[in-house]
Motif scaffolding. Structure first.
Motif, short mmCIF file in Angstrom:
data_model
loop_
_atom_site.label_atom_id
_atom_site.label_comp_id
_atom_site.label_asym_id
_atom_site.label_seq_id
_atom_site.Cartn_x
_atom_site.Cartn_y
_atom_site.Cartn_z
N MET A 23 0.85 -1.20 0.00
CA MET A 23 0.00 0.00 0.00
C MET A 23 0.88 1.25 0.00
O MET A 23 1.89 1.28 0.70
CB MET A 23 -0.88 -0.01 1.26
CG MET A 23 -2.11 0.85 1.11
SD MET A 23 -3.12 0.96 2.63
CE MET A 23 -3.09 -0.70 3.26
N ILE A 46 -9.96 0.19 2.00
CA ILE A 46 -8.63 -0.38 2.28
C ILE A 46 -8.23 -1.39 1.19
O ILE A 46 -7.11 -1.30 0.65
CB ILE A 46 -8.55 -0.93 3.71
CG1 ILE A 46 -8.64 0.26 4.68
CG2 ILE A 46 -7.26 -1.71 3.94
CD1 ILE A 46 -8.77 -0.12 6.14
N PRO A 47 -9.12 -2.33 0.80
CA PRO A 47 -8.75 -3.19 -0.34
C PRO A 47 -8.46 -2.38 -1.61
O PRO A 47 -7.56 -2.74 -2.38
CB PRO A 47 -9.97 -4.09 -0.52
CG PRO A 47 -10.59 -4.15 0.85
CD PRO A 47 -10.38 -2.78 1.43
N LYS A 88 -5.02 -1.02 -1.32
CA LYS A 88 -4.01 -2.06 -1.50
C LYS A 88 -3.81 -2.37 -2.97
O LYS A 88 -2.71 -2.69 -3.40
CB LYS A 88 -4.44 -3.33 -0.74
CG LYS A 88 -4.33 -3.16 0.77
CD LYS A 88 -4.98 -4.29 1.52
CE LYS A 88 -4.19 -5.57 1.41
NZ LYS A 88 -4.86 -6.64 2.21
N VAL A 112 -12.33 7.54 6.18
CA VAL A 112 -12.48 6.09 6.30
C VAL A 112 -13.33 5.80 7.54
O VAL A 112 -13.19 6.47 8.57
CB VAL A 112 -11.09 5.38 6.39
CG1 VAL A 112 -10.30 5.80 7.63
CG2 VAL A 112 -11.23 3.87 6.33
N GLY A 170 -15.45 1.97 8.19
CA GLY A 170 -15.10 0.56 8.29
C GLY A 170 -13.93 0.20 7.39
O GLY A 170 -13.15 -0.70 7.69
N MET A 173 -14.07 -1.22 4.46
CA MET A 173 -14.19 -2.53 3.81
C MET A 173 -14.07 -2.45 2.29
O MET A 173 -13.78 -3.45 1.64
CB MET A 173 -15.50 -3.21 4.22
CG MET A 173 -15.51 -3.68 5.66
SD MET A 173 -14.32 -5.01 6.01
CE MET A 173 -12.88 -4.10 6.53
#
Lengths: 170, 269
Positions: free
Chosen positions: B1, B35-36, B39, B28, B30, B32
């Motif tokens: 990241m 974050i992915p 990445k 930000v 959660g 969900m």
């Protein structure tokens, strides 16, 4: 774009009952903190894209995919990993059930499966096979050992009721 | 990241002020989706502003207002909290049903209502619920009806710096959510929420188009006659619908009708 802005965040996190004061870069994942900073390699990284659930740990008592949580988001939280769930001498009922039912083949998904299974057992004390299968949707087993896993979760959940270990840890 | 700086303000005012001073920040909750996405480097904010310490965004409450029974759900409410809420079970169980249909258990333990609707994924479940249940999205300084909130693919009426503080729902007399679930991702290939109110039927649809929408022609037909076959004659044009490896636009249009009929049948039985 660099891998570091130089910013470090001081966090306090309780992992398996032990308090840690740590200084982490914001882009450190919770799973990296557990495996590489604290040496708790029982939590696995399978897909690293939040599909497989191998990295499932408990964050304040609820199952999360630790590859999709930042370490800084665990500040002031309680984390439970497979290492903290039970010990070789004193397995958690869910661990014992996985062993009894032969609910693993290669074992890579097992820590995540067990952490998830404990969470769904804590959410509902009346799990049938359908509810277990739905509850395990976020965990993949590439040995496709689901049949025995479902049986183990059913046995583990009823043992958790019998041994009064249903309460969430945080 | 890639690298970013992290901030965790403790008040709504601080969060917005911080947002205004930073180069390319994102909020930000959660995380969900975010974050992915980071990445995979699909998102690359200079800064993350974590909303998790904002008490203004927490809680589920019943408002004693002119409408009588509005339920206000805080933006930080996690999907499993919505699914388990006694207040929601009592007054608006369908919202619990929708929340329980999202992703998987780990995602529901972490993902939030505010985050999901601010992200406005075309296949997310909650947007259909907001549209069908007369929801109003409360940000720091304004209220936006759900009908004006979802604009396009991942695009909402939120301005830069806006935060979803809470969402107000009007509990329907009766409602059900029918979802054709993608078996791997858990997202809705199509999801239809049919809600009955004293002043008519509302049908919220997700998964079919670039963003969730109300199927107004279905609503009119069901207001004439609340029976599954009432929608048979309704034409659902598939122009502009999503078409991908999972389902064609034509198939999604067909699913809207099938799921609406199932919902009506369930509500009548």
């Amino acid at each position: 774009m660099s891998d570091s802005t130089g910013q470090k965040i001081e966090i306090t996190v309780t992992v398996n009952g032990e308090l840690h004061g740590l200084s982490v870069a914001p882009n450190t994942l919770l799973v990296t903190l557990l495996r590489e900073h604290l040496g708790l390699t029982g939590t696995h990284v399978g897909c690293d894209t939040s599909q497989c659930g191998a990295c499932t740990t408990h964050l304040d008592g609820a199952a999360v995919k630790s590859c999709s949580v930042l370490a800084v988001q665990a500040d002031d939280c309680e984390v439970l990993t497979i290492e903290g769930l039970g010990s070789i001498e004193n397995l958690h009922p869910m661990q014992a059930a996985f062993r009894d039912c032969h609910a693993l083949q290669c074992g890579f998904c097992t820590p995540g499966m067990i952490m998830q299974a404990v969470d769904i057992a804590q959410q509902s004390s009346n799990l049938d096979a359908q509810a277990i299968r739905q509850g395990l949707e976020g965990n993949l087993c590439r040995c496709t050992g689901y049949q025995n896993i479902v049986e183990a979760v059913a046995e583990g959940a009823s043992m958790m009721v019998a041994t009064n270990t249903l309460a969430r840890e945080a | 990241m890639h690298a970013f700086d992290y901030h965790r303000p403790t008040s709504l005012a601080d969060a917005k002020a911080l947002y205004a001073t930073l180069e390319d920040p994102m909020y930000v909750s959660g995380g969900m989706t975010l974050i992915p996405s980071m990445k995979q480097r699909l998102a690359a904010p200079s800064d993350l502003i974590d909303l998790s310490s904002l008490s203004e965004l927490q809680g589920i409450a019943q408002l004693n207002d002119a409408h009588g029974a509005t339920l206000r759900v805080g933006g930080l409410t996690r999907h499993n909290e919505v699914a388990d809420s006694a207040l929601i079970q009592q007054h608006m169980p369908v919202l619990g049903q929708v929340a329980a249909a999202i992703g998987d258990n780990q995602v529901r333990n972490r993902g939030t209502l505010g985050g999901s609707i601010a992200n406005a994924d075309p296949a997310a479940d909650l947007p259909a619920a907001l549209l069908a249940m007369k929801a109003v999205v409360n940000t720091q300084d304004r209220q936006t009806p759900a009908d004006d909130f979802f604009l396009d693919l991942f695009e909402t009426a939120l301005d830069a710096g806006d935060i979803v503080v809470s969402v107000d729902f009007s509990p329907p007399l009766q409602a059900v959510y029918e979802k054709f679930r993608h078996p791997a991702s858990g997202y809705a290939v199509v999801g239809v929420l049919v809600a009955r109110y004293a002043d008519g039927v509302r049908v919220g649809v997700t998964g079919a188009g670039p963003c969730a929408f109300r199927a107004c022609a279905m609503e009119e037909a069901l207001n004439q006659e609340f029976l599954p076959q009432a929608v048979d004659a309704v034409d659902i044009p598939d122009a502009g619908f999503n078409s991908d490896m999972h389902a064609s636009a034509e198939y999604r249009a067909h699913l809207i009708k099938v799921l609406t009929k199932r919902a009506v049948q369930t509500l009548l039985s």
